[in-house]
Structures are given as C-alpha cells and as structure tokens.
Write a protein that holds these residues in place. Structure first.
Motif, short mmCIF file in Angstrom:
data_model
loop_
_atom_site.label_atom_id
_atom_site.label_comp_id
_atom_site.label_asym_id
_atom_site.label_seq_id
_atom_site.Cartn_x
_atom_site.Cartn_y
_atom_site.Cartn_z
N ALA A 127 2.92 -11.47 -8.16
CA ALA A 127 2.69 -11.83 -6.75
C ALA A 127 1.66 -10.91 -6.11
CB ALA A 127 4.01 -11.77 -5.98
N ASP A 128 1.73 -9.64 -6.43
CA ASP A 128 0.78 -8.68 -5.87
C ASP A 128 -0.65 -8.98 -6.33
OD1 ASP A 128 0.19 -6.38 -4.27
OD2 ASP A 128 0.07 -5.17 -6.09
N GLU A 129 -0.80 -9.30 -7.61
CA GLU A 129 -2.13 -9.62 -8.14
C GLU A 129 -2.72 -10.86 -7.48
OE1 GLU A 129 -1.38 -9.87 -12.35
OE2 GLU A 129 -1.38 -7.68 -12.58
N ALA A 130 -1.87 -11.78 -7.01
CA ALA A 130 -2.32 -13.01 -6.35
C ALA A 130 -2.40 -12.85 -4.83
CB ALA A 130 -1.39 -14.16 -6.70
N SER A 131 -2.16 -11.64 -4.32
CA SER A 131 -2.14 -11.37 -2.88
C SER A 131 -1.11 -12.22 -2.14
CB SER A 131 -3.53 -11.57 -2.26
OG SER A 131 -4.45 -10.67 -2.83
N ASP A 132 0.03 -12.42 -2.79
CA ASP A 132 1.14 -13.17 -2.18
C ASP A 132 2.07 -12.18 -1.49
OD1 ASP A 132 3.28 -14.75 -1.48
OD2 ASP A 132 3.73 -15.43 -3.52
N ASP A 133 1.65 -11.74 -0.30
CA ASP A 133 2.39 -10.72 0.43
C ASP A 133 3.82 -11.12 0.78
OD1 ASP A 133 0.22 -9.02 0.21
OD2 ASP A 133 -0.63 -9.63 2.13
N PRO A 134 4.09 -12.39 1.18
CA PRO A 134 5.48 -12.74 1.48
C PRO A 134 6.41 -12.59 0.26
CG PRO A 134 4.02 -14.34 2.48
CD PRO A 134 3.17 -13.47 1.59
N SER A 135 5.93 -12.97 -0.93
CA SER A 135 6.75 -12.80 -2.13
C SER A 135 6.91 -11.32 -2.46
CB SER A 135 6.15 -13.55 -3.32
OG SER A 135 6.21 -14.95 -3.11
N VAL A 136 5.83 -10.55 -2.31
CA VAL A 136 5.91 -9.10 -2.56
C VAL A 136 6.93 -8.48 -1.62
CG1 VAL A 136 4.64 -6.92 -2.34
CG2 VAL A 136 3.58 -8.87 -3.51
N ASP A 137 6.90 -8.86 -0.35
CA ASP A 137 7.84 -8.32 0.63
C ASP A 137 9.28 -8.68 0.26
OD1 ASP A 137 8.53 -7.02 3.17
OD2 ASP A 137 8.99 -9.05 3.85
N LEU A 138 9.51 -9.94 -0.06
CA LEU A 138 10.85 -10.39 -0.43
C LEU A 138 11.36 -9.61 -1.65
CD1 LEU A 138 13.25 -12.45 -0.38
CD2 LEU A 138 11.83 -13.92 -1.82
N LEU A 139 10.52 -9.50 -2.66
CA LEU A 139 10.93 -8.81 -3.89
C LEU A 139 11.15 -7.32 -3.66
CD1 LEU A 139 8.54 -10.81 -6.17
CD2 LEU A 139 11.04 -10.76 -6.42
N THR A 140 10.33 -6.72 -2.82
CA THR A 140 10.50 -5.30 -2.50
C THR A 140 11.84 -5.06 -1.81
OG1 THR A 140 8.11 -4.98 -2.32
CG2 THR A 140 9.51 -3.33 -1.26
N GLN A 141 12.18 -5.93 -0.88
CA GLN A 141 13.47 -5.81 -0.19
C GLN A 141 14.64 -5.99 -1.15
OE1 GLN A 141 13.84 -8.10 3.48
NE2 GLN A 141 11.63 -7.99 3.74
N ARG A 142 14.51 -6.96 -2.05
CA ARG A 142 15.58 -7.21 -3.02
C ARG A 142 15.70 -6.03 -3.99
NH1 ARG A 142 18.89 -8.91 -0.82
NH2 ARG A 142 20.02 -9.15 -2.77
#
Length: 158
Positions: A127-142
């Motif tokens: 997700a980070d490599e694709a600049s998908d910040d919402p997925s990065v945020d969700l995964l970081t929280q999880r």
C-alpha cells in the motif's frame, strides 16, 4: 463506473488481495478470541474472560473497516468461512468437545495476533509503494492494536 482515485488498477488489486488475506486472518483471530471468551476456565477466568471480550469486541468493529477498504478500492471483500479458511494464515481452534486450558488459549492468541501483524506488514508495504495512504493508515492502526494485544497476552505467560 471506472474508479479513478489516483491508484492504478493493478496496484488496487494487489492491495485488495493483501487486505483480503488480512481480513481473513483478522476474522479467524476474532472468532478464536470469542470462542476462548466463551470457554475459558481456571484460576485466570475473570481476567481472561474480560480481556478476551474487550479484544473480540474491538476486533469485530475493525473487520468492517477492513472490508470497507477493500470495497473502496473496487473489489469484493471475502465473506464466507470457506474463503476465510482458504485465505487465513491462522489455524482454527476446533474447541469441541474440549477447549484448551487457559495457558494454551493465551499462547494461541499471542501467535494469532503476531500472525495478523506479519500479514499487515506485508500489505502495508504494498500500500505504501502505491501511495495508498488510507490503507497504510488502517494497517498502521491495526498493527498498533495487535502488537499491544500480543504483548499483553504474552505477559500473562511470563
């Protein structure tokens, strides 16, 4: 309608596939935690019964967020036991006719939370490599939540 959110379709597909594995791991861990809440016995009953309930309640809410992120990326979220078993890296606990003793329950939940963390980290990188910040945020929280759960549970075994 074509999705144009600034992430290429092949990247959205790769992220959604990773999130599907993450959802399956998360659901399997949720179900195991709920099962252990129902079936825990022994000297740690009150502590674990309450702890497991707190964890499975929080996990249940997170499942919806993960599935909705998959949908926002334009793909269907897995939603059957058969799909979850196929996608999950966590083994189910049959629990019948006898549940494991409390220490084994705690050990399995440590292992399960750590597995969820490993899956999250793999998807997070994609997700980070694709600049998908919402997925990065969700995964970081999880990750923060499941690392904390693993630590708290591990502490009971030390």
């Amino acid at each position: 309608m074509k999705i144009d959110i600034g992430i290429k379709e092949k990247d959205r597909k790769k992220i959604a596939d990773g999130l599907s594995h993450f959802l399956a791991d998360s659901y399997t861990l949720y179900l195991k935690t709920h099962n252990f809440h129902w079936n825990v016995t022994g000297p740690m009953f009150n502590t674990l019964h309450t702890m497991f309930e707190t964890q499975y309640t929080e996990q249940w809410t997170a499942l919806d967020e993960i599935a909705e992120r998959i949908r926002a990326l334009g793909f269907n979220a897995p939603g059957s036991y058969a799909q979850f078993v196929k996608l999950s890296s966590i083994k189910e606990e049959p629990g019948v006719p006898e549940a494991p003793e409390w220490k084994e329950m705690v050990r399995q939940l440590v292992v399960g939370n750590e597995a969820v963390c490993r899956t999250a980290r793999g998807v997070l990188k994609t997700a980070d490599e694709a600049s998908d910040d919402p997925s990065v945020d969700l995964l970081t929280q999880r990750l923060q939540t499941h690392e904390k759960y693993a630590w708290m549970l591990r502490s009971l075994l030390e």
